[in-house]
Design an enzyme around this catalytic site. Structure first.
Site, PDB file in Angstrom:
ATOM      1  N   GLU A 135     -11.472   1.238  14.685  1.00 18.55           N
ATOM      2  CA  GLU A 135     -11.319   1.057  16.127  1.00 18.55           C
ATOM      3  C   GLU A 135     -11.387  -0.432  16.443  1.00 18.55           C
ATOM      4  O   GLU A 135     -11.777  -1.234  15.577  1.00 18.55           O
ATOM      5  CB  GLU A 135     -12.405   1.827  16.880  1.00 18.55           C
ATOM      6  CG  GLU A 135     -12.312   3.324  16.678  1.00 18.55           C
ATOM      7  CD  GLU A 135     -13.322   4.125  17.483  1.00 18.55           C
ATOM      8  OE1 GLU A 135     -13.312   5.361  17.347  1.00 18.55           O
ATOM      9  OE2 GLU A 135     -14.118   3.517  18.255  1.00 18.55           O
ATOM     10  N   GLY A 139     -14.658  -1.888  12.505  1.00 19.07           N
ATOM     11  CA  GLY A 139     -13.795  -1.976  11.328  1.00 19.07           C
ATOM     12  C   GLY A 139     -14.611  -1.686  10.094  1.00 19.07           C
ATOM     13  O   GLY A 139     -14.726  -0.544   9.640  1.00 19.07           O
ATOM     14  N   SER A 140     -15.252  -2.718   9.550  1.00 18.52           N
ATOM     15  CA  SER A 140     -16.117  -2.512   8.394  1.00 18.52           C
ATOM     16  C   SER A 140     -17.295  -1.604   8.742  1.00 18.52           C
ATOM     17  O   SER A 140     -17.757  -0.815   7.914  1.00 18.52           O
ATOM     18  CB  SER A 140     -16.636  -3.859   7.872  1.00 18.52           C
ATOM     19  OG  SER A 140     -15.556  -4.634   7.367  1.00 18.52           O
ATOM     20  N   ARG A 275      16.351 -21.354 -14.591  1.00 18.38           N
ATOM     21  CA  ARG A 275      16.216 -22.697 -14.035  1.00 18.38           C
ATOM     22  C   ARG A 275      16.048 -23.723 -15.158  1.00 18.38           C
ATOM     23  O   ARG A 275      15.169 -23.577 -16.021  1.00 18.38           O
ATOM     24  CB  ARG A 275      15.001 -22.741 -13.113  1.00 18.38           C
ATOM     25  CG  ARG A 275      14.649 -24.114 -12.551  1.00 18.38           C
ATOM     26  CD  ARG A 275      15.670 -24.598 -11.553  1.00 18.38           C
ATOM     27  NE  ARG A 275      15.159 -25.756 -10.803  1.00 18.38           N
ATOM     28  CZ  ARG A 275      15.894 -26.503 -10.016  1.00 18.38           C
ATOM     29  NH1 ARG A 275      17.185 -26.216  -9.855  1.00 18.38           N
ATOM     30  NH2 ARG A 275      15.364 -27.520  -9.368  1.00 18.38           N
ATOM     31  N   GLN A 343       4.731 -20.787  -6.706  1.00 18.83           N
ATOM     32  CA  GLN A 343       4.605 -22.096  -7.347  1.00 18.83           C
ATOM     33  C   GLN A 343       5.652 -22.271  -8.451  1.00 18.83           C
ATOM     34  O   GLN A 343       6.243 -23.351  -8.596  1.00 18.83           O
ATOM     35  CB  GLN A 343       3.194 -22.248  -7.931  1.00 18.83           C
ATOM     36  CG  GLN A 343       2.876 -23.640  -8.453  1.00 18.83           C
ATOM     37  CD  GLN A 343       2.744 -24.660  -7.332  1.00 18.83           C
ATOM     38  OE1 GLN A 343       2.478 -24.300  -6.193  1.00 18.83           O
ATOM     39  NE2 GLN A 343       2.937 -25.933  -7.651  1.00 18.83           N
ATOM     40  N   ILE A 344       5.895 -21.232  -9.216  1.00 15.59           N
ATOM     41  CA  ILE A 344       6.860 -21.322 -10.306  1.00 15.59           C
ATOM     42  C   ILE A 344       8.268 -21.578  -9.770  1.00 15.59           C
ATOM     43  O   ILE A 344       9.035 -22.355 -10.346  1.00 15.59           O
ATOM     44  CB  ILE A 344       6.825 -20.044 -11.164  1.00 15.59           C
ATOM     45  CG1 ILE A 344       5.529 -20.019 -11.999  1.00 15.59           C
ATOM     46  CG2 ILE A 344       8.046 -19.933 -12.077  1.00 15.59           C
ATOM     47  CD1 ILE A 344       5.264 -18.714 -12.690  1.00 15.59           C
ATOM     48  N   GLU A 370      -8.362  -0.690   4.060  1.00 20.07           N
ATOM     49  CA  GLU A 370      -9.188   0.344   3.418  1.00 20.07           C
ATOM     50  C   GLU A 370     -10.475  -0.229   2.827  1.00 20.07           C
ATOM     51  O   GLU A 370     -10.894   0.134   1.719  1.00 20.07           O
ATOM     52  CB  GLU A 370      -8.372   1.137   2.400  1.00 20.07           C
ATOM     53  CG  GLU A 370      -7.241   1.902   3.095  1.00 20.07           C
ATOM     54  CD  GLU A 370      -6.544   2.914   2.224  1.00 20.07           C
ATOM     55  OE1 GLU A 370      -7.157   3.413   1.262  1.00 20.07           O
ATOM     56  OE2 GLU A 370      -5.375   3.220   2.519  1.00 20.07           O
ATOM     57  N   THR A 372     -12.419  -4.198   3.304  1.00 22.19           N
ATOM     58  CA  THR A 372     -12.155  -5.553   2.820  1.00 22.19           C
ATOM     59  C   THR A 372     -12.760  -5.733   1.431  1.00 22.19           C
ATOM     60  O   THR A 372     -13.633  -4.967   0.997  1.00 22.19           O
ATOM     61  CB  THR A 372     -12.777  -6.595   3.761  1.00 22.19           C
ATOM     62  OG1 THR A 372     -14.206  -6.472   3.702  1.00 22.19           O
ATOM     63  CG2 THR A 372     -12.297  -6.399   5.194  1.00 22.19           C
TER      64      THR A 372
END
Length: 390
Positions: A135, A139-140, A275, A343-344, A370, A372
Site C-alpha cells: 500500500e 511496503g516493507s 568489435r 561498459q563492454i 517482492e 527489497t
C-alpha cells in the site's frame, strides 16, 4: 539493433516432458516475444496477446495441479521456463511470475469448491492475475496495511488503496490482502476480487525507468463487495498466506533476474567478438575477457542457487532462507552483469540502439520488488541468528 535470441543454455532437466517444454518456450520466445521487445518496451505497450498465447500453450499454470488446469511441473522446471521468458523480455517473464504469485492463495488454501470454480480459468482460461499486498504507506512493513474488509451479511465490503501493483488496471482478478480484524498480521484476510468488480479502479500507470511495457499502478477499492465464497483461507490467515506466496515468488524473481543477466551476457559476448580495436576483436583483451568470465560466473552461481532452493521446495522441505538468498544474489548479480554489459559496449552500450541499456534499467527493479534486498538480508539473518532482540 534488434535484440538477439538468448543463448541456448544447456539445462539439466528431469524428464523428456520437461525438455520438450523448454523447447516449446524457446520457440515462442524467439518467434513471438524477443523480436517485439525493444519496440514495445520503448512505446510502453503491454503484450496482452503474448499472455493469451502463453495461457493457450499451458504456460500460465505450470506449477499447479493438472486437475484444475495446471501443468503439474516441479518448481525446478517452472523456474527455468521463467528464465527463458525473461531472457527474451523481462515484462513477460516477470508477468508470468506475478500471475503465478496471484494464483497461489487459491491454489494452496482455497476449498475444493473454490478451486474447481475459479482455477481452470485462472490457470488455462486466458485470465491474468495481480497480487495486492503493498500500500502507499506499507511496503516493507506489509503487516501495517490499512485496506479494510467489513462483513455485511454474506458479503464483504472492501475499501482501501493498494500500491505498486503489477498488472494493475489490466488484470482479470486480484488477490487482495485486507484487514478484517485488529492491528498486526493476525488481522489480515485474503480475498479473490474480480477485475471487473464495481468500485474497483486503477490509477494511471506509474512512470518508471524500466519495465515500461509492464503496467504498475495503484488499485483503488471503493466499497467493493465480494461474497464470502471469495474469501480465501480462514479469517486472519491472509498474512501467513501472503508470506508463503512470497517465498515462492522470490524464486520467480531470482529466475527472471538470471534470464535478464544471461541476455546481457549474450549481447556483450556477441559485441566483443565483432568489435575490433587495435587490429583485433576486443574479446582478445585480457581485461575484457576477465570481465566476461566474472559475469558468466555470477550467472551460473545464481542459477545453481535458485535451482537448489527449488529442489528443496519440490521435496517439501523448508526453503524460505534459500529463497531469500536466491532473490538477493540473483538480483544483485543481474544489476552487476547488466552494468558490466553496458561498459563492454562502451558508448554504444549507452544508446538505445543496443538492448543492454534497457537491461540495466530493468535490472534495478528486481532488487526492490517482492521484498527489497535489504529485507532479504533481514530474512536470512533471522534464519541464521534468530529474531532481533528488543
Amino acid at each position: 539493433m534488434p535484440d538477439r535470441a538468448p543463448q541456448q543454455v544447456d539445462r539439466l532437466l528431469p524428464t523428456d516432458e520437461a525438455r520438450d517444454l523448454i523447447s516449446l518456450v524457446r520457440d515462442i520466445a524467439q518467434r513471438e516475444i524477443a523480436p517485439r521487445a525493444a519496440e514495445e518496451e520503448d512505446a510502453g505497450r503491454f503484450p496482452r496477446d503474448v499472455f493469451t498465447l502463453l495461457s493457450r500453450s499451458g504456460l500460465l499454470g505450470l506449477p499447479y495441479d493438472a486437475d484444475y488446469g495446471g501443468g503439474d511441473q516441479p518448481y525446478e522446471v517452472y523456474l527455468q521456463v521463467l528464465e527463458e521468458l525473461a531472457a527474451a523480455r523481462l515484462t513477460v517473464g516477470l508477468g508470468v511470475s506475478v500471475h503465478t504469485l496471484a494464483s497461489y492463495a487459491l491454489a494452496t488454501h482455497g476449498t475444493k469448491e473454490q478451486r474447481a470454480e475459479h482455477l481452470p480459468a485462472m490457470l488455462g482460461g486466458g485470465l491474468l492475475g495481480a497480487y495486492c499486498l503493498s500500500e502507499p504507506a506499507s511496503g516493507s512493513d506489509a503487516a501495517a496495511l490499512r485496506t479494510r474488509a467489513v462483513r455485511d451479511g454474506d458479503d464483504w465490503v472492501i475499501t482501501g488503496t493498494k500500491a505498486w501493483i503489477t498488472h494493475g488496471g489490466v488484470a482479470d482478478f486480484y488477490t487482495v490482502m485486507a484487514r478484517t480484524g485488529g492491528e498486526g498480521p493476525r488481522g489480515i484476510t485474503a480475498f479473490l476480487v474480480p477485475g471487473g468488480a464495481e468500485g474497483l479502479s486503477a490509477a494511471a500507470p506509474e512512470r518508471k525507468m524500466g519495465m515500461k511495457g509492464s503496467p504498475t499502478a495503484q488499485v483503488h477499492l471503493d466499497g467493493v463487495r465480494v461474497p464470502d465464497a471469495r474469501r480465501v483461507g480462514e479469517e486472519g490467515q491472509g498474512f501467513a498466506i501472503a508470506l508463503a506466496a512470497l517465498d515462492s515468488g522470490r524464486l520467480g524473481i531470482a529466475a527472471c533476474a538470471i534470464g535478464l543477466a544471461q541476455a546481457a551476457l549474450d549481447e556483450a559476448l556477441a559485441y566483443a567478438a565483432e568489435r575490433r580495436q587495435f587490429g583485433r576483436p576486443i574479446a582478445d583483451f585480457q581485461g575484457l575477457r576477465f570481465l566476461l568470465a566474472d559475469m558468466a560466473t555470477q550467472i551460473e552461481a545464481g542459477r545453481a542457487l535458485y535451482l537448489a532452493a527449488a529442489r528443496l521446495r519440490d521435496a517439501g522441505r523448508p526453503f524460505a532462507r534459500q529463497a531469500a538468498m536466491a532473490k538477493l544474489h540473483c538480483t544483485d548479480a543481474a544489476m552487476k552483469v547488466t552494468t558490466d554489459a553496458v561498459q563492454i559496449l562502451g558508448g554504444y552500450g549507452y544508446t538505445a540502439d543496443f538492448p543492454v541499456e534497457r537491461y540495466m534499467r530493468e535490472a534495478k527493479v528486481l532488487q526492490i520488488v517482492e521484498g527489497t534486498n535489504q529485507i532479504q538480508r533481514m530474512v536470512i539473518a533471522r534464519h541464521l541468528a534468530g529474531p532481533e532482540t528488543r
